[in-house]
Design a protein around this motif. Structure first.
Motif, PDB file in Angstrom:
ATOM      1  N   CYS A 248      41.522   4.197  -9.995  1.00 52.73           N
ATOM      2  CA  CYS A 248      40.759   4.954 -10.584  1.00 52.73           C
ATOM      3  C   CYS A 248      41.327   5.160 -11.540  1.00 52.73           C
ATOM      4  O   CYS A 248      42.131   4.872 -12.380  1.00 52.73           O
ATOM      5  CB  CYS A 248      39.993   6.575 -10.420  1.00 52.73           C
ATOM      6  SG  CYS A 248      39.364   5.584  -8.571  1.00 52.73           S
ATOM      7  N   TYR A 249      40.505   5.481 -13.400  1.00 52.17           N
ATOM      8  CA  TYR A 249      40.748   5.623 -14.865  1.00 52.17           C
ATOM      9  C   TYR A 249      39.999   6.140 -15.491  1.00 52.17           C
ATOM     10  O   TYR A 249      38.836   6.416 -14.724  1.00 52.17           O
ATOM     11  CB  TYR A 249      40.609   4.233 -15.603  1.00 52.17           C
ATOM     12  CG  TYR A 249      39.533   3.900 -15.668  1.00 52.17           C
ATOM     13  CD1 TYR A 249      38.263   3.041 -16.293  1.00 52.17           C
ATOM     14  CD2 TYR A 249      39.169   2.674 -14.578  1.00 52.17           C
ATOM     15  CE1 TYR A 249      36.922   3.510 -16.869  1.00 52.17           C
ATOM     16  CE2 TYR A 249      37.694   1.631 -14.389  1.00 52.17           C
ATOM     17  CZ  TYR A 249      36.620   2.149 -15.376  1.00 52.17           C
ATOM     18  OH  TYR A 249      35.595   1.953 -15.368  1.00 52.17           O
TER      19      TYR A 249
ATOM     20  N   VAL B 177      35.057   8.685 -16.038  1.00 57.51           N
ATOM     21  CA  VAL B 177      36.031   8.112 -15.111  1.00 57.51           C
ATOM     22  C   VAL B 177      35.448   7.173 -14.469  1.00 57.51           C
ATOM     23  O   VAL B 177      34.037   7.332 -14.189  1.00 57.51           O
ATOM     24  CB  VAL B 177      35.589   9.351 -13.543  1.00 57.51           C
ATOM     25  CG1 VAL B 177      36.531   9.365 -12.199  1.00 57.51           C
ATOM     26  CG2 VAL B 177      37.092  10.709 -14.344  1.00 57.51           C
TER      27      VAL B 177
ATOM     28  N   LYS C  42      36.714   3.637 -11.517  1.00 53.60           N
ATOM     29  CA  LYS C  42      36.545   3.139 -10.489  1.00 53.60           C
ATOM     30  C   LYS C  42      36.770   1.101 -10.690  1.00 53.60           C
ATOM     31  O   LYS C  42      35.649   0.608 -11.633  1.00 53.60           O
ATOM     32  CB  LYS C  42      36.830   2.786  -8.895  1.00 53.60           C
ATOM     33  CG  LYS C  42      34.994   2.751  -8.317  1.00 53.60           C
ATOM     34  CD  LYS C  42      34.262   3.134  -7.210  1.00 53.60           C
ATOM     35  CE  LYS C  42      33.331   2.093  -6.783  1.00 53.60           C
ATOM     36  NZ  LYS C  42      32.145   2.245  -7.583  1.00 53.60           N
TER      37      LYS C  42
ATOM     38  N   TYR D 162      45.525   6.602 -15.316  1.00 52.26           N
ATOM     39  CA  TYR D 162      44.644   5.491 -13.859  1.00 52.26           C
ATOM     40  C   TYR D 162      45.378   5.977 -12.568  1.00 52.26           C
ATOM     41  O   TYR D 162      46.892   6.475 -12.916  1.00 52.26           O
ATOM     42  CB  TYR D 162      45.118   4.133 -14.275  1.00 52.26           C
ATOM     43  CG  TYR D 162      46.675   3.441 -13.975  1.00 52.26           C
ATOM     44  CD1 TYR D 162      47.372   2.274 -13.747  1.00 52.26           C
ATOM     45  CD2 TYR D 162      47.058   3.166 -15.706  1.00 52.26           C
ATOM     46  CE1 TYR D 162      48.452   2.805 -12.999  1.00 52.26           C
ATOM     47  CE2 TYR D 162      48.053   3.153 -15.823  1.00 52.26           C
ATOM     48  CZ  TYR D 162      49.117   2.276 -15.393  1.00 52.26           C
ATOM     49  OH  TYR D 162      50.398   1.939 -15.152  1.00 52.26           O
TER      50      TYR D 162
ATOM     51  N   ALA E 167      39.002   3.945  -3.534  1.00 51.78           N
ATOM     52  CA  ALA E 167      38.740   4.256  -4.859  1.00 51.78           C
ATOM     53  C   ALA E 167      37.473   4.582  -5.007  1.00 51.78           C
ATOM     54  O   ALA E 167      37.386   5.676  -6.366  1.00 51.78           O
ATOM     55  CB  ALA E 167      39.341   2.731  -5.852  1.00 51.78           C
TER      56      ALA E 167
ATOM     57  N   GLU F 257      37.023   8.326  -6.169  1.00 54.52           N
ATOM     58  CA  GLU F 257      36.173   8.658  -7.959  1.00 54.52           C
ATOM     59  C   GLU F 257      35.323   9.552  -7.780  1.00 54.52           C
ATOM     60  O   GLU F 257      35.510  10.213  -8.967  1.00 54.52           O
ATOM     61  CB  GLU F 257      34.837   6.699  -8.192  1.00 54.52           C
ATOM     62  CG  GLU F 257      34.678   6.838  -9.427  1.00 54.52           C
ATOM     63  CD  GLU F 257      33.386   6.069  -9.771  1.00 54.52           C
ATOM     64  OE1 GLU F 257      32.985   5.596 -11.007  1.00 54.52           O
ATOM     65  OE2 GLU F 257      32.919   5.504  -8.355  1.00 54.52           O
TER      66      GLU F 257
ATOM     67  N   ASN G 279      29.680  10.359 -16.767  1.00 55.88           N
ATOM     68  CA  ASN G 279      29.304   9.817 -15.395  1.00 55.88           C
ATOM     69  C   ASN G 279      27.648  10.261 -15.485  1.00 55.88           C
ATOM     70  O   ASN G 279      27.093  11.383 -15.675  1.00 55.88           O
ATOM     71  CB  ASN G 279      30.814  10.519 -14.790  1.00 55.88           C
ATOM     72  CG  ASN G 279      31.426   9.305 -15.002  1.00 55.88           C
ATOM     73  OD1 ASN G 279      32.442   9.963 -15.724  1.00 55.88           O
ATOM     74  ND2 ASN G 279      31.634   8.478 -14.342  1.00 55.88           N
TER      75      ASN G 279
ATOM     76  N   THR H 255      28.677   4.744  -6.210  1.00 56.30           N
ATOM     77  CA  THR H 255      28.633   6.069  -7.431  1.00 56.30           C
ATOM     78  C   THR H 255      27.731   7.677  -7.097  1.00 56.30           C
ATOM     79  O   THR H 255      27.669   8.330  -6.639  1.00 56.30           O
ATOM     80  CB  THR H 255      29.697   5.855  -8.841  1.00 56.30           C
ATOM     81  OG1 THR H 255      30.766   4.931  -8.734  1.00 56.30           O
ATOM     82  CG2 THR H 255      29.953   7.885  -9.293  1.00 56.30           C
TER      83      THR H 255
END
Length: 598
Positions: A18-19, A31, A33, A65, A74, A78, A90, A289
């Motif tokens: 994840c970043y 956020v 992935k 990350y 991930a 996330e 997001n 997500t």
């Protein structure tokens, strides 16, 4: 791209994880992935992007990350990071409502209710119904068929529903448990789609009433049978297994995703849920997500089965939602997934059509206006208008349009303080000076364009204050009206000249809306001030009549005429002392006589 980001990009691993993108204040704004962190994060700073992604990238000042062992890890990480940090870019599901159920209470004489809470109280719950209207419609029909108790009346008192045949009047007609157990069983069968028994019983009653010449009662049974038929039509039967399912479909275009969810309850398709949002990764990943947040953020109950489109990874969905996950390959189940996908496409295309139309009227009109005036795009426009009658109760008002739409939170009202008599130029000078000296002093955001509702004189006054007194570089334009008080032309430049605006262009209509809105706002404020001044001035100077007593009189009588018509008894009832009431009547009568003499 700053040097810190450039250096960090060179250190990214080829691992899943994840970043977290951050802005200049250190807040997490996005956020994401990735199966490969190096490729994904670098892609934000390489090549061209659409407008929404460019906006996100423009705010990125740093990133972090977290490496994971797998893409599924991930995905789960996330979802947790989004819930914890709520980044503004997001997907956010704001729907935190709980859905209604139809409930049969666990009481000696049970009742039929709608509730949004499922409790371990041995009651019978049916649902959930994603739409309260659907739940109410079904309950209304059940109330007409099954005479459950409707009230909490004492044993010797029957309720209204008893007289219309919708209550069994538990203490009079039926006291045995077996009667209610059978009725509960009939409701279960009815809601599970086995309603033929009920329909046949109603048809028999209808025929009997017709034979007995009771045609009104026969018509009631006929209407009930018709209502059941309509309900059958609205609730398309999907399968005979009567399972609860959620059916997902999605469609992507122009950087936007639309997800459609069909809710199937007791084997019937009863409602859908639609969500549209911008996405920044691969469509399948952002759909996962969304799915994770759908069942974790909000209060959607997890059904027995979930149907997903063919492009989505089943293993990833099972890691998010603990239920049976299927990708139908054929038959009616496959058709329902296709139908969800089709509805998602239609909804998204409709949104684009509406956005395009809205863009032309608002932001598109603003951009064209900037080009025609040869100024930077005036995203924020502040417009002013004065209002008074022969110099009395002079006021001014300011409205704000941002991206072509009114921002009413930013509207301002001004009472003219330094001008005596009907001097429109001096009033405009005072208001412009007050507004923009404050902007200078407090460091507020200045507008991109100032519009004055008036001609050359008012515009020159405003320009003089803005440019010479305050030293600001804000474009100032004027809107002149014709003899019919309609928007006619835009004045701008140095010296002022008429800007050629096509009469049927969106830019002209935008200016027309701005002029109408500032005029409406100013007139409304002037009427409020004039009304207040008119009332208070005639009551001023009366001994013993202070502000609180004035307000009390106005609230009770609503007008001066009614106060004048009131007798002493009415006035003293409000708490006005006898002597003060007499003085009040004397002053108002004196004012009336003077008016008649004139």
């Amino acid at each position: 791209m700053n040097q810190l980001i450039e250096y960090k990009l060179s250190l990214l691993p080829d691992s899943p994880g994840c970043y977290l993108h951050k802005d200049k204040t250190g807040h997490i704004i996005y956020v994401g992935k990735a199966k490969n962190l190096k490729n994904r994060v670098r892609s934000y700073f390489r090549g061209s992007h659409d407008t929404k992604t460019e906006m996100l990238v423009s705010e990125i000042a740093d990133f972090e990350y977290i490496v994971t062992e797998s893409n599924i890890e991930a995905l789960l990480l996330e979802i947790n990071l989004i819930q914890e940090n709520m980044p503004k870019y997001n997907i956010r599901l704001k729907d935190d409502k709980s859905y209604p159920f139809i409930k049969i209470t666990n009481e000696k004489y049970p009742r039929l209710l709608i509730t949004r809470q499922v409790k371990k109280d041995k009651g019978h719950y049916f649902g959930p119904y994603p739409d309260s209207g659907a739940a109410n419609e079904i309950k209304k029909l059940l109330d007409r068929i099954f005479p459950f108790r409707k009230c909490k009346n004492p044993p010797e008192k029957v309720c209204f529903y008893y007289h219309i045949g919708q209550c069994s009047a538990h203490t009079i007609c039926h006291t045995d448990k077996a009667y209610y157990d059978q009725m509960i069983e009939d409701v279960k069968n009815f809601l599970n789609g086995h309603d033929n028994k009920i329909v046949n019983q109603l048809r028999e009653k209808m025929e009997k009433m017709a034979e007995d010449m009771e045609f009104e009662r026969a018509a009631e049974y006929r209407d009930l049978i018709s209502a059941i038929g309509i309900l059958r039509t609205k609730q398309r039967v999907m399968a005979q297994d009567m399972l609860d399912r959620d059916i997902f479909g999605y469609y992507v275009e122009k950087g936007w995703m639309c997800v459609q969810v069909f809710f199937v309850r007791q084997g019937k398709l009863i409602q859908r849920d639609v969500n549209m949002f911008p996405y920044y990764n691969e469509a399948e990943e952002d759909f996962l997500t969304y799915l994770g947040q759908f069942y974790q953020d909000s209060k959607h109950l997890i059904p027995r089965e979930i149907f997903i489109p063919a492009a989505v990874d089943e293993k990833s969905v099972r890691a998010i939602v603990d239920t049976k996950v299927m990708k139908p390959q054929r038959g009616e189940k496959k058709q329902l997934v296709n139908l969800a996908n089709k509805n998602a496409r239609v909804s998204l295309q409709q949104k684009f059509n509406l956005l395009e139309k809205d863009f032309r009227k608002t932001q598109g009109a603003v951009e064209n206006l900037g080009r025609l005036m040869n100024i930077p795009i005036p995203f924020r426009i502040e417009a002013f208008d004065n209002s008074n009658i022969m110099g009395t109760s002079p006021v001014s008002a300011m409205v704000v349009f941002e991206n072509g739409k009114p921002n009413k939170k930013e509207y301002r009202k001004y009472k003219i303080k330094t001008v005596l008599g009907p001097d429109d130029y001096a009033s405009m000078r005072e208001v412009i000076r007050r507004r923009y000296s404050r902007i200078q002093k407090e460091g507020l955001r200045p507008p991109d364009l100032i519009i004055i509702d008036g001609g050359q004189g008012q515009v020159n006054i405003a320009k003089e204050v803005i440019e010479k007194e305050l030293g600001l570089a804000i474009p100032v334009a004027g809107l002149q009206k014709n003899d019919k008080h309609q928007t006619q032309e835009l004045l701008f430049g140095d010296p002022l000249e008429v800007i050629d605006l096509p009469r049927h262009s969106e830019e002209f209509f935008l200016l027309h809306r701005i002029q109408d809105e500032v005029h409406r706002f100013a007139i409304t404020f002037h009427r409020q001030v004039r009304s207040k001044n008119s009332f208070s001035s005639k009551l001023d100077g009366i001994a013993g009549l202070g502000p609180k007593r004035k307000q009390k009189l106005l609230r009770h009588f609503k007008s001066l005429n009614k106060i004048q018509a009131a007798d002493l008894k009415e006035l003293t009832k409000l708490g006005i002392p006898q002597k003060v009431a007499e003085n009040l009547q004397e002053v108002l009568q004196s004012n009336t006589n003077q008016t008649r003499v004139k």
